[in-house]
Structures are given as C-alpha cells and as structure tokens.
Design a protein around this motif. Structure first.
Motif, PDB file in Angstrom:
ATOM      1  N   TRP A 130       0.850  -1.187   0.000  1.00  0.00           N
ATOM      2  CA  TRP A 130       0.000   0.000   0.000  1.00  0.00           C
ATOM      3  C   TRP A 130       0.886   1.237   0.000  1.00  0.00           C
ATOM      4  CZ3 TRP A 130      -0.952  -4.414   2.668  1.00  0.00           C
ATOM      5  CH2 TRP A 130      -2.224  -4.995   2.546  1.00  0.00           C
ATOM      6  N   THR A 131       0.431   2.267  -0.709  1.00  0.00           N
ATOM      7  CA  THR A 131       1.190   3.515  -0.684  1.00  0.00           C
ATOM      8  C   THR A 131       0.244   4.699  -0.556  1.00  0.00           C
ATOM      9  OG1 THR A 131       1.123   4.048  -3.045  1.00  0.00           O
ATOM     10  CG2 THR A 131       2.870   2.528  -2.309  1.00  0.00           C
ATOM     11  N   GLY A 132       0.816   5.808  -0.071  1.00  0.00           N
ATOM     12  CA  GLY A 132       0.117   7.077  -0.141  1.00  0.00           C
ATOM     13  C   GLY A 132       0.250   7.616  -1.551  1.00  0.00           C
ATOM     14  N   ILE A 133       0.140   8.926  -1.712  1.00  0.00           N
ATOM     15  CA  ILE A 133       0.300   9.509  -3.053  1.00  0.00           C
ATOM     16  C   ILE A 133       1.661  10.185  -3.153  1.00  0.00           C
ATOM     17  CG2 ILE A 133      -2.178   9.812  -3.375  1.00  0.00           C
ATOM     18  CD1 ILE A 133      -1.644  12.874  -2.809  1.00  0.00           C
ATOM     19  N   ASN A 134       2.036  10.528  -4.359  1.00  0.00           N
ATOM     20  CA  ASN A 134       3.286  11.255  -4.608  1.00  0.00           C
ATOM     21  C   ASN A 134       4.492  10.471  -4.101  1.00  0.00           C
ATOM     22  OD1 ASN A 134       4.810  13.517  -5.480  1.00  0.00           O
ATOM     23  ND2 ASN A 134       4.879  14.313  -3.382  1.00  0.00           N
ATOM     24  N   VAL A 135       4.451   9.151  -4.273  1.00  0.00           N
ATOM     25  CA  VAL A 135       5.620   8.359  -3.873  1.00  0.00           C
ATOM     26  C   VAL A 135       6.532   8.167  -5.086  1.00  0.00           C
ATOM     27  CG1 VAL A 135       4.521   7.093  -1.969  1.00  0.00           C
ATOM     28  CG2 VAL A 135       4.425   6.166  -4.282  1.00  0.00           C
ATOM     29  N   SER A 136       7.806   7.990  -4.817  1.00  0.00           N
ATOM     30  CA  SER A 136       8.770   7.809  -5.894  1.00  0.00           C
ATOM     31  C   SER A 136       9.504   6.490  -5.647  1.00  0.00           C
ATOM     32  CB  SER A 136       9.746   8.994  -5.876  1.00  0.00           C
ATOM     33  OG  SER A 136      10.848   8.717  -6.700  1.00  0.00           O
ATOM     34  N   VAL A 137       9.080   5.474  -6.364  1.00  0.00           N
ATOM     35  CA  VAL A 137       9.650   4.137  -6.162  1.00  0.00           C
ATOM     36  C   VAL A 137       9.952   3.529  -7.528  1.00  0.00           C
ATOM     37  CG1 VAL A 137       9.312   1.832  -5.167  1.00  0.00           C
ATOM     38  CG2 VAL A 137       8.179   3.802  -4.113  1.00  0.00           C
ATOM     39  N   ASN A 138      11.149   3.043  -7.699  1.00  0.00           N
ATOM     40  CA  ASN A 138      11.483   2.323  -8.916  1.00  0.00           C
ATOM     41  C   ASN A 138      11.134   0.851  -8.690  1.00  0.00           C
ATOM     42  OD1 ASN A 138      12.759   0.920 -10.989  1.00  0.00           O
ATOM     43  ND2 ASN A 138      14.485   2.338 -11.081  1.00  0.00           N
ATOM     44  N   TRP A 139       9.878   0.507  -8.988  1.00  0.00           N
ATOM     45  CA  TRP A 139       9.352  -0.811  -8.597  1.00  0.00           C
ATOM     46  C   TRP A 139      10.152  -1.974  -9.178  1.00  0.00           C
ATOM     47  CZ3 TRP A 139       6.197  -0.659  -4.689  1.00  0.00           C
ATOM     48  CH2 TRP A 139       5.396   0.478  -4.489  1.00  0.00           C
ATOM     49  N   GLU A 140      10.724  -1.763 -10.376  1.00  0.00           N
ATOM     50  CA  GLU A 140      11.447  -2.867 -11.017  1.00  0.00           C
ATOM     51  C   GLU A 140      12.763  -3.149 -10.287  1.00  0.00           C
ATOM     52  OE1 GLU A 140       9.251  -1.079 -13.072  1.00  0.00           O
ATOM     53  OE2 GLU A 140       8.306  -3.054 -12.804  1.00  0.00           O
ATOM     54  N   ARG A 141      13.291  -2.115  -9.626  1.00  0.00           N
ATOM     55  CA  ARG A 141      14.634  -2.285  -9.071  1.00  0.00           C
ATOM     56  C   ARG A 141      14.690  -2.170  -7.550  1.00  0.00           C
ATOM     57  NH1 ARG A 141      18.553   1.326 -11.684  1.00  0.00           N
ATOM     58  NH2 ARG A 141      20.023  -0.018 -10.572  1.00  0.00           N
ATOM     59  N   VAL A 142      13.517  -2.255  -6.922  1.00  0.00           N
ATOM     60  CA  VAL A 142      13.474  -2.317  -5.458  1.00  0.00           C
ATOM     61  C   VAL A 142      12.888  -3.678  -5.093  1.00  0.00           C
ATOM     62  CG1 VAL A 142      12.428  -1.354  -3.383  1.00  0.00           C
ATOM     63  CG2 VAL A 142      13.189   0.182  -5.194  1.00  0.00           C
ATOM     64  N   LYS A 143      13.539  -4.369  -4.191  1.00  0.00           N
ATOM     65  CA  LYS A 143      13.015  -5.677  -3.775  1.00  0.00           C
ATOM     66  C   LYS A 143      12.055  -5.460  -2.614  1.00  0.00           C
ATOM     67  CE  LYS A 143      16.703  -8.867  -4.982  1.00  0.00           C
ATOM     68  NZ  LYS A 143      17.895  -9.541  -4.443  1.00  0.00           N
ATOM     69  N   ILE A 144      10.791  -5.773  -2.823  1.00  0.00           N
ATOM     70  CA  ILE A 144       9.806  -5.577  -1.759  1.00  0.00           C
ATOM     71  C   ILE A 144       9.076  -6.889  -1.483  1.00  0.00           C
ATOM     72  CG2 ILE A 144       7.683  -4.388  -1.063  1.00  0.00           C
ATOM     73  CD1 ILE A 144       8.578  -1.957  -2.460  1.00  0.00           C
ATOM     74  N   ALA A 145       9.113  -7.314  -0.234  1.00  0.00           N
ATOM     75  CA  ALA A 145       8.337  -8.494   0.167  1.00  0.00           C
ATOM     76  C   ALA A 145       7.184  -8.005   1.056  1.00  0.00           C
ATOM     77  CB  ALA A 145       9.225  -9.475   0.927  1.00  0.00           C
ATOM     78  N   PRO A 146       5.936  -8.181   0.620  1.00  0.00           N
ATOM     79  CA  PRO A 146       4.793  -7.680   1.389  1.00  0.00           C
ATOM     80  C   PRO A 146       4.626  -8.410   2.720  1.00  0.00           C
ATOM     81  CG  PRO A 146       4.042  -9.022  -0.455  1.00  0.00           C
ATOM     82  CD  PRO A 146       5.546  -8.926  -0.559  1.00  0.00           C
ATOM     83  N   PRO A 147       3.822  -7.846   3.650  1.00  0.00           N
ATOM     84  CA  PRO A 147       3.051  -6.605   3.510  1.00  0.00           C
ATOM     85  C   PRO A 147       3.885  -5.360   3.862  1.00  0.00           C
ATOM     86  CG  PRO A 147       2.533  -7.678   5.601  1.00  0.00           C
ATOM     87  CD  PRO A 147       3.505  -8.568   4.894  1.00  0.00           C
ATOM     88  N   VAL A 148       3.722  -4.351   3.018  1.00  0.00           N
ATOM     89  CA  VAL A 148       4.485  -3.119   3.211  1.00  0.00           C
ATOM     90  C   VAL A 148       3.570  -1.923   2.970  1.00  0.00           C
ATOM     91  CG1 VAL A 148       6.358  -1.692   2.249  1.00  0.00           C
ATOM     92  CG2 VAL A 148       6.730  -4.134   2.559  1.00  0.00           C
ATOM     93  N   TYR A 149       3.703  -0.910   3.818  1.00  0.00           N
ATOM     94  CA  TYR A 149       3.036   0.363   3.560  1.00  0.00           C
ATOM     95  C   TYR A 149       4.114   1.420   3.361  1.00  0.00           C
ATOM     96  CZ  TYR A 149       0.682   4.765   4.079  1.00  0.00           C
ATOM     97  OH  TYR A 149       0.236   6.048   3.834  1.00  0.00           O
ATOM     98  N   ILE A 150       3.937   2.248   2.327  1.00  0.00           N
ATOM     99  CA  ILE A 150       4.888   3.336   2.052  1.00  0.00           C
ATOM    100  C   ILE A 150       4.109   4.648   2.048  1.00  0.00           C
ATOM    101  CG2 ILE A 150       6.507   4.302   0.358  1.00  0.00           C
ATOM    102  CD1 ILE A 150       6.817   1.325  -0.657  1.00  0.00           C
TER     103      ILE A 150
END
Lengths: 112, 396
Positions: B265-285
């Motif tokens: 889950w994210t708020g708005i105006n986030v800057s994340v390079n989804w292809e190059r960040v390793k994220i294992a859920p659950p995560v809130y940004i």
C-alpha cells in the motif's frame, strides 16, 4: 581508559573495562591497540562485554584498527550486546569484523 | 450517551516514543489510536465527548481541535498549570478527572461511557449500553476473557451468578487469580457514580472507586463482551499492533492509502522504482517518500511519509516514522525509528545523535556535516575493501 590484556594461546585477549566507548576514549583505544600490534601481538580478541554504549567514532576507531591489522593477524570482536551489537549490525560492520559471543567461542572457532 | 476519553497518562512504558507523543496519539498505520476511538463513538451515536489531557496536552488538542472534522463535539479538561517553564501536567487520576468535569458543568447528565485513549477496539457500544441498562447498576465494567497464563498483566474481577462484581485483583499470579475475566478499562456509568468520588483529589477508577463501591455495598456489574482489543501500552505493543494491522490480523482495520500491488500500500506522490526495489509484502509506504533503486524492504514494514530510503539500504520488519532518511549502508532489522531513536522491540534504545550515526539514519531534512561525511567515507571504504576480499576468503 581501562584496558586489561592477557595472553591466551596464540591470542592476546584485550578487555575494555569501560561502560561507554565514545570520542573521549577513542584516541587512547587506538593508541593502546596499535601498541599491541607494534609489540608483535597481531592476533587480538577484543572483549566488549562490559561496554553498554558505543558511538560512531569508537566504531570508526575499531574499523581503522582492523585496517591496520590487515592480513597480518586478527581482530576478533566478542561480547557485543544490546545497542553495541545493534550498532555493528546497523552499520553492517558485523559483516566486516569477525564476531563471537564470548572469548571462549572466538578461540574455539579459530581452533576448529 | 455521552463519553469521556482518558488521555492524561504519561505513558512511561512507551518511552521514548511518549517523550514527544502522548499515548493516545501513537498511530497504528498512521491513524492515532484515539482517532479510531472517536470514530467508534460516533458510529454508535455518541457525539459529545470530553477528553481529559495533561501530558503533552497540546499535541492532542491541536490534532483533534473541536472534533468538527470527525463529526463530533470535543472538549478538553486540562489537568495541570502554566508555569514560567510552560505547561506542567498534574493528572488527577481517571475518577478524579471525571469528577473535575462534573464539578465544572454537570456535563454527565445521562448514562456515559469512559474509556482509555490508548487501545484500538471494535466494541459494540450499543449492545454494551443495552446490557448496562438491563443490569440497572450505577456502573458496568466491560470484561474480556483471556488465557489464564496472561491474567498477571491485568486487573482481574470475580462475578457472582447475577454478574455482580464481588472481587478485584490487580495483576494476580495465574495460580492465585480468581477468574480469567479482565477489566478492559471501558466503563459505563450513571451520573449517580459521582456520589462516590471525592472532589479535588487524585482518584483512580480501578484501584479506588470500584473498591469503594464494593465496600459501600453498591451493586455494579461486569459484562463479558467479545471484541478486538489492541492495546498499545508498551513499545512491544506498538510494534505488535502495527505488524498485526499490516498482516490483516485486525479485522475491520482500514488500510491507509492504495494497494498498488498485492500486499503493498502507498500514499500519493511516492517515488519508487518498482522494477529495481526488492519488496516483500506486507508493506506500507507513506506519501512523498522516495525508495531508491537497489534497496530491499521486507515486510511487515511501515515506512512513513516524506522518507528517503537510499540505494543499498536493507529494511526488514521495521516501523519508520515520517521524514526519516535511511542511508544505503544501513541494515535495519526489527527496529522502530522514531524521533531520532532506533528502538528495538524489546525496548533497547539507540539514539542516532548520541551514537553519532546521523550519517546513516537521520531526519531527511537535516544536511550532512563534514564529520558525518568523514564517517560515511570511512565505513564505506571498509565495506568496499571487504566486499572485494570476501569472495576470496570464502573460496579459500
């Protein structure tokens, strides 16, 4: 700075007798450990079990001492706990230093 | 029905968080616990709520103001004084706080509910009110059943066969406990209760008012209700509550933001390079946060708003408050980052200023000074030196 040393087999076990490792003791720590190296004790086990606080400057001093030891010997950190252990982990220095829970564990691991 | 929220406690077990944030303002996934309580009260038709404040009162009062934005009327009963040094809290205890409000205006002129501002609950207040009226006592305590091994953390009560309260025990040993029914700190009262509360002195509901009722032979009751009760009374509690919410373990807890991919889950105006960040859920940004390429985030993890997670950072099961910068050399494993402190779930506190690791973890808005840059270079050199050496030593 309180530092006691004794020889155990091939190793010199140096125990820091201070609760706080900060900028106030970092220069003295560097001096005393480098003196050990100069005197030929290049395999050092540094016991931090009495230390309850460490800052970046002291950790930086350990880093520069590790550089000094280089390939000539060992600088093994033992007994880091609480926020001291946290600091090593946070800065990833636990991947750079050889670390053990106790002097016995460190010497046992080296012997094995 | 009217309500009073108890919000004057110092929250000593939640230090250092409560050094700057009173307990009712501690958020579970961005929403202060007390806000959820106000919403619950409104859902059950309670619109007039008085909050007693003391420790860090302005933080609560400036956030909730008059309650208009939440659709309720809120008023505050401040317990303390203004001195030369500023506000100095002097809490009156839970019952003393009630009495102060009543003595001031006679606010409690009908059945009212009193509850703590520091636990997330989904109690059916309407049903509790119905049962309270059916019992007909001057007071009703909402009880919960807990496993016998956990009674030592709570106030335990014993009921007779008419559900009258006949005995209290404060944090008994499991083998000495008279039951496994615990006081949840949620009470329904009739205005006649004030006959039993002395004015102008510190007075507590659990340890003084109720024993006084027992001594006076006044009938009051306990009702066992089945509801979720997520306490945030200690640092480990805050940690557990956030994890539980992220894992979907608090039934009905609304996740903030948008679910942009499964379990993230994210708020708005986030800057994340989804292809190059390793994220294992659950995560809130949180909103306006940047996660740089090459960082690794393992849930359950909550990253606040306006944070910067630099390339290379590894974050595992953490709760990171707003405006935090996490340097690329950092490994954060099971930590709460709050107000310049790096807190372990067991309560160990590493202050980033005392330990001089602001080069690694800091307020994002603070500029690095030469000393920080020196340390950063030293540690960075050491890492690159050893990462070149390591493969050789491993094969050797």
């Amino acid at each position: 700075m309180k530092l006691s040393t004794h020889v155990q087999g091939e190793f010199t076990v140096a125990t820091i007798g201070e609760a706080r490792m900060d900028a106030a003791i970092a220069p003295e720590l560097k001096h005393q450990i480098s003196q050990l190296l100069t005197d030929g004790s290049t395999r050092i086990v540094l016991d931090l079990s009495q230390v309850t606080f460490m800052d970046s400057s002291s950790l930086g001093t350990l880093v520069s001492l590790l550089k000094m030891v280089g390939n000539r010997g060992d600088l093994i950190i033992v007994g880091a706990k609480g926020i001291v252990a946290d600091l090593f982990k946070l800065t990833r220095m636990e991947r750079v230093f050889r670390m053990a829970d106790s002097v016995e564990a460190a010497l046992g691991a080296v012997a094995a | 029905m009217k309500a009073m929220i108890l919000a004057a406690g110092k929250g000593t077990r939640v230090r250092p968080i409560t050094n700057e944030m009173p307990k009712p303002m501690i958020p579970i996934l961005r929403k202060p616990v007390m806000e959820s309580i106000v919403e619950l009260l409104r859902t059950h038709g309670v619109e007039d709520i008085v909050v007693n404040t003391s420790h860090l009162a302005p933080v609560i009062e400036n956030y909730f103001r008059d309650g208009h934005q939440l659709g309720v009327h809120l008023a505050y009963s401040y317990e303390g004084y203004m001195t030369e040094e500023g506000l100095e809290g002097k809490a009156l205890g839970s019952a003393g706080g009630m009495k102060r409000i009543q003595a001031f205006s006679g606010f409690f002129d009908e059945t009212f509910i009193v509850l703590c501002g520091d636990a997330w609950i989904d109690l059916d207040l309407s049903e509790a009110l119905r049962q309270h009226r059916e019992m007909g006592g001057v007071a009703t305590i909402i009880l919960q059943e807990v496993p016998h091994a956990e009674v030592h953390k709570y106030g335990v009560v014993k009921l007779d066969d008419r559900q009258r309260i006949v005995q209290f025990q404060e944090k008994p040993k499991p083998e000495e406990a008279v039951s496994n029914l615990i006081n949840t700190g949620i009470y329904l009262f009739e205005p006649e209760i004030f006959d039993y509360i002395p004015a102008g002195v510190e007075y507590d509901i659990g340890s003084q008012l109720f024993p006084a009722l027992v001594a006076a032979g006044e009938e009051f009751f306990g009702i066992k209700m089945d509801f979720q009760w997520v306490d945030i009374g200690s640092v480990p509690d805050v940690w557990a509550a956030t994890r539980k919410a992220l894992q979907g373990g608090i039934h009905g807890f609304p996740m903030p933001g948008k679910e942009v991919r499964p379990g993230v889950w994210t708020g708005i105006n986030v800057s994340v390079n989804w292809e190059r960040v390793k994220i294992a859920p659950p995560v809130y940004i949180g909103s306006s946060t940047r996660i740089e390429a090459g960082s690794k985030i393992t849930g359950p993890c909550m990253i606040g708003a306006n944070c910067l997670i630099e390339s290379g950072a590894e974050i595992r099961e953490c709760l990171i408050s707003d405006y935090t910068r996490i340097g690329g050399m950092a490994t954060l494993d099971h930590k709460l980052i709050f107000g310049g402190d790096c807190i372990s779930p067991d309560g160990d506190v590493l202050n980033v200023s005392d330990t001089q690791i602001r080069w690694l973890v800091d307020d994002r808005r603070r500029l690095l000074n030469p000393r920080d840059i020196h340390d950063m270079m030293l540690f960075s050199n050491m890492h690159s030196f050893y990462s070149e050496l390591l493969p050789e030593t491993e094969t050797a």
